[in-house]
Write a protein that holds these residues in place. Structure first.
Motif, PDB file in Angstrom:
ATOM      1  N   ARG A  87       0.830  -1.210   0.000  1.00  0.00           N
ATOM      2  CA  ARG A  87       0.000   0.000   0.000  1.00  0.00           C
ATOM      3  C   ARG A  87       0.864   1.259   0.000  1.00  0.00           C
ATOM      4  N   GLU A 123      -0.587   9.668   8.966  1.00  0.00           N
ATOM      5  CA  GLU A 123       0.624   8.918   9.314  1.00  0.00           C
ATOM      6  C   GLU A 123       0.846   8.923  10.823  1.00  0.00           C
ATOM      7  N   TYR A 151      -1.985   3.960  15.613  1.00  0.00           N
ATOM      8  CA  TYR A 151      -1.873   3.452  16.992  1.00  0.00           C
ATOM      9  C   TYR A 151      -2.327   4.505  18.008  1.00  0.00           C
ATOM     10  N   THR A 155       3.715  -2.285  15.452  1.00  0.00           N
ATOM     11  CA  THR A 155       3.033  -1.480  14.444  1.00  0.00           C
ATOM     12  C   THR A 155       1.523  -1.405  14.662  1.00  0.00           C
ATOM     13  N   ASP A 199      -1.635  -1.060   7.771  1.00  0.00           N
ATOM     14  CA  ASP A 199      -1.093  -1.746   6.598  1.00  0.00           C
ATOM     15  C   ASP A 199      -1.853  -3.036   6.287  1.00  0.00           C
ATOM     16  N   TYR A 221      10.409   3.898  15.974  1.00  0.00           N
ATOM     17  CA  TYR A 221       8.949   3.761  15.833  1.00  0.00           C
ATOM     18  C   TYR A 221       8.334   3.535  17.226  1.00  0.00           C
TER      19      TYR A 221
HETATM   20  C1  GLA Z   1       4.061   1.648   9.579  1.00  0.00           C
HETATM   21  C2  GLA Z   1       3.141   0.849  10.487  1.00  0.00           C
HETATM   22  C3  GLA Z   1       1.706   1.385  10.412  1.00  0.00           C
HETATM   23  C4  GLA Z   1       1.659   2.889  10.639  1.00  0.00           C
HETATM   24  C5  GLA Z   1       2.692   3.590   9.759  1.00  0.00           C
HETATM   25  C6  GLA Z   1       2.780   5.059  10.054  1.00  0.00           C
HETATM   26  O1  GLA Z   1       3.696   1.451   8.238  1.00  0.00           O
HETATM   27  O2  GLA Z   1       3.130  -0.512  10.108  1.00  0.00           O
HETATM   28  O3  GLA Z   1       0.901   0.720  11.362  1.00  0.00           O
HETATM   29  O4  GLA Z   1       1.846   3.197  11.986  1.00  0.00           O
HETATM   30  O5  GLA Z   1       3.988   3.032   9.900  1.00  0.00           O
HETATM   31  O6  GLA Z   1       1.609   5.705   9.716  1.00  0.00           O
END
Ligand code: GLA
Length: 384
Positions: free
Chosen positions: A27, A33, A37, A168, A172, A224
């Motif tokens: 994607r 962004e 979370y 994460t 995604d 992250y």
């Molecule tokens: C990564 C994570 C997503 C999201 C993006 C930032 O792709 O896998 O869950 O947090 O970063 O938007």
């Protein structure tokens, strides 16, 4: 064509026909962004780049995994031996999905899997989510689990968070599982409610380019996680469950309450303004004002660069150069610290902008970027 190749690869490896062949896309995120979370809004769309898997069931508690893209033999794992955070290789993603399905009580008794992917890895384009979702969808079909896309996405996220050990969000996997051709997906990550927003740039004489800076972000999990923890701390300081609960209209008051906690101010400001930007982009697209999303994308980039601090010189160079060369909008996309940027442009300006970015990279001594057009493509599906 690729489906037939993957099927033939499976036959060569395992000596029998697979029960089916599935595909799941990577994607790009148009806007929203580091909001997922924080229970906020995101707006990704599916790429034409996909992971494709040929899969058959097994009934002996064994999982066999093979990738056509990696010089490695067949990995053979016993389902009872799958342990979170025990695998640092690519096999952790498909194995994690099997682990998550079984953990959730689904009677998966084994599988033979052969995969290949055209989603560039480490480019911020969700190659891991594509791999997770293609395996989840295949097992969902073969074992007749009847799980809807959003639930498969949740299980894939759990595989990634717990089994792989990367903290994460849900964007995604949901994008890969639920996106539709010709549309961007407006997703509320709190309740996973979705709205497909028509996004046909070609019909309006525009294009969306992806510029892969070739800066790999794979060593950035620590950063992250720090941003995620910082956002949770901000929410706790403000007495809310998640930063999603701070309305944009209350942002100034919230920031005033954070006083001189500079880090919390920056993180909270990014998330709250980013949610507002997603809603603005949705409203503009729904009222047919596609060109007007450009400045919103640029504002999003500035917020990620200055407040969230996850950009890098290569990403900033794409955005600055593209905008100087006549782009309508541009921003980094994905987790940050490298990976890709997107550029929205009129068709007539695409070549000029591409050349300008390539020249700017050469002049700066950066590795040549990879530029391609992104067309909103189908989500995960069965091919054969
Ligand atoms: C990564 C994570 C997503 C999201 C993006 C930032 O792709 O896998 O869950 O947090 O970063 O938007």
């Amino acid at each position: 064509m690729r489906a037939q190749q993957v099927r033939a690869g499976f036959v060569e490896l395992y000596g029998t026909e697979p029960e089916g062949v599935w595909s799941a896309p990577g994607r790009v995120n148009l806007i929203g962004e580091h909001t997922d979370y924080n229970d906020g809004f995101v707006m990704p769309f599916a790429l034409p780049h996909t992971a494709i898997a040929a899969v058959s069931r097994r009934d002996d508690g064994v999982l066999r995994l093979h990738s056509a893209d990696i010089e490695d033999g067949v990995a053979e794992l016993r389902l009872d031996d799958l342990v979170p955070e025990s695998d640092r290789a690519w096999t952790a993603y498909p194995a994690g999905v099997v682990w998550a399905l079984r953990e959730a009580g689904h009677a998966v008794t084994g599988a033979d899997i052969h995969v290949t992917s055209t989603v560039p890895s480490g480019a911020g384009l969700s190659s891991s989510a594509a791999l997770e979702v293609v395996v989840a969808l295949a097992l969902n079909d073969l074992y007749e689990l009847g799980l809807p896309g959003w639930q498969l996405a949740r299980l894939c996220q759990r595989a990634e968070n717990v089994y792989v050990g990367a903290p994460t969000g849900i964007m995604d996997q949901t994008a890969s599982a639920c996106c539709e051709e010709g549309h961007a997906l407006f997703l509320d990550t709190r309740d996973l409610s979705q709205k497909q927003i028509p996004f046909d740039l070609a019909a309006e004489g525009m294009r969306l380019l992806v510029v892969d800076t070739q800066v790999k972000h794979s060593h950035s999990e620590g950063e992250y996680g720090k941003r995620r923890a910082g956002c949770e701390r901000g929410a706790a300081l403000l007495g809310v469950d998640a930063l999603r609960d701070i309305p944009y209209a209350d942002l100034d008051a919230a920031l005033a309450r954070l006083g001189d906690d500079e880090e919390a101010v920056r993180l909270v400001r990014h998330v709250v303004t980013e949610d507002e930007r997603v809603e603005k982009v949705v409203a503009l697209l729904e009222s047919g004002e596609t060109r007007a999303i450009g400045p919103v994308l640029v504002a999003g980039h500035a917020s990620l660069r200055d407040d969230f601090r996850i950009s890098c010189p290569e990403l900033d160079l794409v955005v600055d150069t593209a905008m100087s060369a006549g782009a309508l909008g541009s921003r980094m996309t994905g987790g940050g610290f490298g990976g890709s940027a997107i550029v929205l442009a009129d068709v007539a300006d695409v070549d000029t902008i591409t050349k300008a970015v390539e020249e700017a990279f050469a002049a700066a001594g950066f590795t040549a970027p990879r530029v391609f057009e992104a067309v909103p493509s189908p989500g995960a599906r069965r091919l054969v």
